[in-house]
Enzyme design. Structure first.
Site, PDB file in Angstrom:
ATOM      1  N   ASP A 121      45.696 -40.132  18.626  1.00 26.49           N
ATOM      2  CA  ASP A 121      45.746 -40.936  17.412  1.00 26.49           C
ATOM      3  C   ASP A 121      46.541 -42.190  17.741  1.00 26.49           C
ATOM      4  O   ASP A 121      47.153 -42.285  18.811  1.00 26.49           O
ATOM      5  CB  ASP A 121      46.408 -40.146  16.269  1.00 26.49           C
ATOM      6  CG  ASP A 121      46.472 -40.933  14.963  1.00 26.49           C
ATOM      7  OD1 ASP A 121      45.444 -41.532  14.594  1.00 26.49           O
ATOM      8  OD2 ASP A 121      47.537 -40.971  14.328  1.00 26.49           O
ATOM      9  N   SER A 122      46.556 -43.124  16.798  1.00 25.78           N
ATOM     10  CA  SER A 122      47.359 -44.326  17.010  1.00 25.78           C
ATOM     11  C   SER A 122      48.849 -44.036  16.890  1.00 25.78           C
ATOM     12  O   SER A 122      49.673 -44.820  17.355  1.00 25.78           O
ATOM     13  CB  SER A 122      46.966 -45.406  15.996  1.00 25.78           C
ATOM     14  OG  SER A 122      47.242 -44.972  14.671  1.00 25.78           O
ATOM     15  N   TYR A 179      45.766 -48.897  14.151  1.00 23.27           N
ATOM     16  CA  TYR A 179      44.408 -49.275  14.558  1.00 23.27           C
ATOM     17  C   TYR A 179      43.603 -49.856  13.400  1.00 23.27           C
ATOM     18  O   TYR A 179      42.569 -50.483  13.618  1.00 23.27           O
ATOM     19  CB  TYR A 179      43.652 -48.037  15.066  1.00 23.27           C
ATOM     20  CG  TYR A 179      43.946 -47.621  16.489  1.00 23.27           C
ATOM     21  CD1 TYR A 179      45.001 -48.156  17.233  1.00 23.27           C
ATOM     22  CD2 TYR A 179      43.148 -46.654  17.101  1.00 23.27           C
ATOM     23  CE1 TYR A 179      45.246 -47.734  18.529  1.00 23.27           C
ATOM     24  CE2 TYR A 179      43.382 -46.234  18.410  1.00 23.27           C
ATOM     25  CZ  TYR A 179      44.435 -46.771  19.112  1.00 23.27           C
ATOM     26  OH  TYR A 179      44.672 -46.357  20.391  1.00 23.27           O
ATOM     27  N   GLY A 180      44.036 -49.605  12.179  1.00 20.13           N
ATOM     28  CA  GLY A 180      43.214 -49.922  11.011  1.00 20.13           C
ATOM     29  C   GLY A 180      42.853 -51.377  10.829  1.00 20.13           C
ATOM     30  O   GLY A 180      41.825 -51.695  10.210  1.00 20.13           O
ATOM     31  N   CYS A 195      41.887 -39.350  15.053  1.00 17.05           N
ATOM     32  CA  CYS A 195      42.010 -40.714  14.535  1.00 17.05           C
ATOM     33  C   CYS A 195      40.653 -41.101  13.984  1.00 17.05           C
ATOM     34  O   CYS A 195      39.724 -41.379  14.753  1.00 17.05           O
ATOM     35  CB  CYS A 195      42.439 -41.669  15.647  1.00 17.05           C
ATOM     36  SG  CYS A 195      42.426 -43.418  15.168  1.00 17.05           S
ATOM     37  N   ASN A 196      40.515 -41.089  12.670  1.00 17.19           N
ATOM     38  CA  ASN A 196      39.212 -41.367  12.073  1.00 17.19           C
ATOM     39  C   ASN A 196      38.790 -42.818  12.241  1.00 17.19           C
ATOM     40  O   ASN A 196      37.594 -43.121  12.229  1.00 17.19           O
ATOM     41  CB  ASN A 196      39.218 -40.982  10.599  1.00 17.19           C
ATOM     42  CG  ASN A 196      39.288 -39.486  10.409  1.00 17.19           C
ATOM     43  OD1 ASN A 196      38.762 -38.719  11.206  1.00 17.19           O
ATOM     44  ND2 ASN A 196      39.973 -39.045   9.363  1.00 17.19           N
ATOM     45  N   THR A 197      39.751 -43.713  12.403  1.00 20.82           N
ATOM     46  CA  THR A 197      39.403 -45.104  12.690  1.00 20.82           C
ATOM     47  C   THR A 197      38.640 -45.187  14.004  1.00 20.82           C
ATOM     48  O   THR A 197      37.610 -45.862  14.103  1.00 20.82           O
ATOM     49  CB  THR A 197      40.670 -45.982  12.747  1.00 20.82           C
ATOM     50  OG1 THR A 197      41.336 -45.935  11.484  1.00 20.82           O
ATOM     51  CG2 THR A 197      40.320 -47.420  13.074  1.00 20.82           C
ATOM     52  N   GLU A 254      54.612 -44.065   9.682  1.00 18.54           N
ATOM     53  CA  GLU A 254      55.156 -44.232  11.032  1.00 18.54           C
ATOM     54  C   GLU A 254      56.669 -44.469  10.998  1.00 18.54           C
ATOM     55  O   GLU A 254      57.376 -44.121  11.949  1.00 18.54           O
ATOM     56  CB  GLU A 254      54.462 -45.397  11.737  1.00 18.54           C
ATOM     57  CG  GLU A 254      53.042 -45.115  12.171  1.00 18.54           C
ATOM     58  CD  GLU A 254      52.953 -44.090  13.296  1.00 18.54           C
ATOM     59  OE1 GLU A 254      53.800 -44.112  14.209  1.00 18.54           O
ATOM     60  OE2 GLU A 254      52.031 -43.247  13.259  1.00 18.54           O
ATOM     61  N   CYS A 289      42.271 -40.664   6.642  1.00 17.88           N
ATOM     62  CA  CYS A 289      43.116 -41.015   7.786  1.00 17.88           C
ATOM     63  C   CYS A 289      44.024 -39.826   8.049  1.00 17.88           C
ATOM     64  O   CYS A 289      44.582 -39.243   7.113  1.00 17.88           O
ATOM     65  CB  CYS A 289      43.944 -42.264   7.466  1.00 17.88           C
ATOM     66  SG  CYS A 289      45.222 -42.666   8.694  1.00 17.88           S
ATOM     67  N   THR A 290      44.195 -39.466   9.307  1.00 16.08           N
ATOM     68  CA  THR A 290      44.975 -38.267   9.622  1.00 16.08           C
ATOM     69  C   THR A 290      46.457 -38.425   9.294  1.00 16.08           C
ATOM     70  O   THR A 290      47.181 -37.425   9.214  1.00 16.08           O
ATOM     71  CB  THR A 290      44.813 -37.879  11.104  1.00 16.08           C
ATOM     72  OG1 THR A 290      45.169 -38.993  11.936  1.00 16.08           O
ATOM     73  CG2 THR A 290      43.387 -37.446  11.402  1.00 16.08           C
ATOM     74  N   HIS A 291      46.915 -39.662   9.103  1.00 15.31           N
ATOM     75  CA  HIS A 291      48.294 -39.862   8.654  1.00 15.31           C
ATOM     76  C   HIS A 291      48.502 -39.363   7.222  1.00 15.31           C
ATOM     77  O   HIS A 291      49.595 -38.918   6.863  1.00 15.31           O
ATOM     78  CB  HIS A 291      48.649 -41.360   8.683  1.00 15.31           C
ATOM     79  CG  HIS A 291      48.978 -41.921  10.018  1.00 15.31           C
ATOM     80  ND1 HIS A 291      48.021 -42.200  10.972  1.00 15.31           N
ATOM     81  CD2 HIS A 291      50.172 -42.287  10.577  1.00 15.31           C
ATOM     82  CE1 HIS A 291      48.603 -42.712  12.048  1.00 15.31           C
ATOM     83  NE2 HIS A 291      49.904 -42.775  11.832  1.00 15.31           N
TER      84      HIS A 291
END
Length: 308
Positions: free
Chosen positions: A19-20, A59-60, A90-92, A167, A199-201
């Site tokens: 992921d980012s 990344y978005g 990371c779905n992005t 983050e 988004c996984t976040h």
């Protein structure tokens, strides 16, 4: 993802995830819990290699070309770590670069969008997807859901301000709840019945978001669907820590910052975070810089409040 794909994932013994930033830990956490549960003795039955590309996070707001390049570097690097399966946490990245990555490497690559679309499409209810700007622009979830059921009404909502908050380890703050109110109002206005964390976040925001929602929703965490779990299934015991001799976590940014934010979000500490450079993703893999964090350091200095 079909049930056959899930069986293929279960057969993988050394799984790479990326992921980012800390968002992909929502996926790794559930994989780790499920693996321990499957083993029956509390021991983890699989090995995991996780990469958080924090030096280039988020990344978005990146261009599709950048995301394709980043994912190409990362999957090649994970393959060099001898993984036999890769989960795009990371779905992005999945929304933009999944097909090109699958053509690039021989190991199977699993995403979260396909199993989510399969599940949500069958519900036949109005869906809201909160995701990054890049994922929304790609219409990744609506396209996938409409392949299952063209009659489902899907509203995709770009949330560019949420990943930086998570983050920074601020998911549980009152200021974040205030920030989430505008998204709650949008979901209410659109009469959304099913909310997908696109988004996984964002599962780290579940507790804060539940306090500001104006109406009851079915909330979908795609990581659960990836693992063939029901959306409301929360009875898998949490581990005391995520990292042991069979788990490796790497970040391209500051390991201490990552470990701090991860500890706040997960509710338990990371024992070891390995720092690598972005150059190592595209060049020869050299020895990583290990950052060892004692449990006492994490427990004493970081407010541990589980957010998932």
């Amino acid at each position: 993802m079909t049930s056959t794909d899930y069986k293929q994932l279960k057969n993988c013994r050394r799984i790479g995830l990326f992921d980012s930033g800390v968002g992909g830990l929502t996926v790794l956490d559930k994989l780790n819990r499920l693996s321990s549960d499957e083993d029956g003795n509390g021991a983890t039955a699989r090995e995991f290699v996780y990469l958080g590309d924090t030096a280039r996070c988020p990344y978005g707001d990146r261009s599709p070309g950048e995301i394709v390049s980043f994912m190409s570097e990362i999957v090649s690097w994970l393959v060099s770590k001898n993984v036999d399966g890769i989960v795009v946490a990371c779905n992005t990245s999945a929304s933009v670069a999944l097909d090109s990555a699958r053509r690039q490497v021989a190991v199977p690559i699993f995403d979260l969008i396909a199993p989510t679309a399969e599940y949500v499409g069958k519900l036949g209810r109005k869906v809201g997807v909160m995701a990054t700007t890049a994922t929304v622009k790609a219409k990744a979830f609506s396209k996938a859901i409409h392949q299952v059921n063209a009659n489902v009404d899907v509203v995709e909502i770009a949330c560019p301000d949420l990943v930086p908050v998570i983050e920074r380890g601020e998911a549980g703050l009152d200021s974040t709840s205030v920030l989430l109110e505008k998204y709650a109002r949008t979901l209410s206005k659109e009469k959304v019945e099913v909310l997908v964390w696109g988004c996984t976040h964002f599962p780290f925001l579940s507790q804060s978001f539940s306090r500001v929602l104006e109406h009851q929703l079915v909330v979908i965490d795609p990581a659960k669907l990836l693992l063939n779990l029901e959306p409301g299934q929360d009875n898998i015991p949490a581990p005391d820590t995520l990292v042991d001799s069979k788990h490796s976590i790497y970040v391209t940014g500051d390991p201490f910052d990552f470990a701090r934010s991860a500890g706040i979000c997960l509710g338990y500490s990371l024992d070891t975070v390995n720092g690598i450079t972005v150059d190592e993703l595209s060049g020869p893999v050299s020895k990583s810089t290990n950052t060892h964090l004692k449990k006492s350091e994490t427990s004493d200095n970081i407010p541990i409040v589980p957010a998932i």
